[in-house]
Design a protein around this motif. Structure first.
Motif, PDB file in Angstrom:
ATOM      1  N   GLU A   6       0.832  -1.198   0.000  1.00 34.14           N
ATOM      2  CA  GLU A   6       0.000   0.000   0.000  1.00 34.14           C
ATOM      3  C   GLU A   6       0.871   1.254   0.000  1.00 34.14           C
ATOM      4  O   GLU A   6       1.996   1.245   0.511  1.00 34.14           O
ATOM      5  N   LEU A  20      -5.282   6.194  -1.949  1.00 35.75           N
ATOM      6  CA  LEU A  20      -4.447   5.057  -1.584  1.00 35.75           C
ATOM      7  C   LEU A  20      -4.318   4.105  -2.770  1.00 35.75           C
ATOM      8  O   LEU A  20      -5.269   3.928  -3.529  1.00 35.75           O
ATOM      9  N   CYS A  22      -2.792   0.119  -3.876  1.00 36.27           N
ATOM     10  CA  CYS A  22      -2.354  -1.208  -3.425  1.00 36.27           C
ATOM     11  C   CYS A  22      -1.888  -1.964  -4.661  1.00 36.27           C
ATOM     12  O   CYS A  22      -2.707  -2.254  -5.551  1.00 36.27           O
ATOM     13  N   TRP A  36     -10.433  -2.859   1.114  1.00 35.36           N
ATOM     14  CA  TRP A  36      -9.674  -1.935   1.964  1.00 35.36           C
ATOM     15  C   TRP A  36     -10.282  -1.997   3.366  1.00 35.36           C
ATOM     16  O   TRP A  36     -11.501  -1.862   3.527  1.00 35.36           O
ATOM     17  N   CYS A  95      -4.807  -3.230   2.698  1.00 40.76           N
ATOM     18  CA  CYS A  95      -5.339  -3.818   1.469  1.00 40.76           C
ATOM     19  C   CYS A  95      -5.439  -5.331   1.664  1.00 40.76           C
ATOM     20  O   CYS A  95      -4.551  -5.948   2.270  1.00 40.76           O
ATOM     21  N   THR A 113      -0.936   1.360   5.539  1.00 40.87           N
ATOM     22  CA  THR A 113      -0.462   2.725   5.348  1.00 40.87           C
ATOM     23  C   THR A 113      -1.266   3.633   6.276  1.00 40.87           C
ATOM     24  O   THR A 113      -2.495   3.503   6.378  1.00 40.87           O
TER      25      THR A 113
END
Length: 119
Positions: A6, A20, A22, A36, A95, A113
């Motif tokens: 991520e 975000l 992944c 997520w 993720c 993250t």
């Protein structure tokens, strides 16, 4: 084995946006349902958004209308666009890739993250 990485987290003010990403370490992400999740300090991990192999999406009530999950199978990447961020969105975001094949269950997680919403 699939490794998920991520990125895109950070510090943002309330009302701001983050995206975000992944990325999977190998091809074939199209075979996996993707999700997520997030976990705030002292809280259980919760599902934020989910997308099936066919592109059907689902969201937690708390993020509906603000977050959008999408996937680019050609790039082996899943995204989470987060808009109108709130203090309560602060968490580590993870993720997940999930696939069932007969009696076999494949379940992979990224390292997470951090997303911090603060003024």
């Amino acid at each position: 084995q699939v490794q998920l990485v991520e990125s895109g987290g950070g510090l943002v003010q309330p009302g701001g946006s983050l995206r975000l990403s992944c990325v999977a370490s190998r091809s074939g992400l199209s075979l996996y349902a993707m999700g997520w999740y997030r976990q705030a300090p002292g809280e259980q991990r919760e599902l934020v958004a989910h997308i099936t192999t066919g592109g059907i999406t689902d969201y937690a009530d708390s993020v509906k209308g603000r977050f959008t999950i999408s996937r680019d199978n050609a790039k082996n990447t899943v995204y989470l666009q987060m808009n109108s961020l709130k203090f309560e969105d602060t968490a580590v975001y993870y993720c997940n890739a999930n696939r069932r094949l007969g009696d076999l269950h494949y379940d992979y997680w990224g390292q997470g993250t951090q997303v911090t919403v603060s003024s």
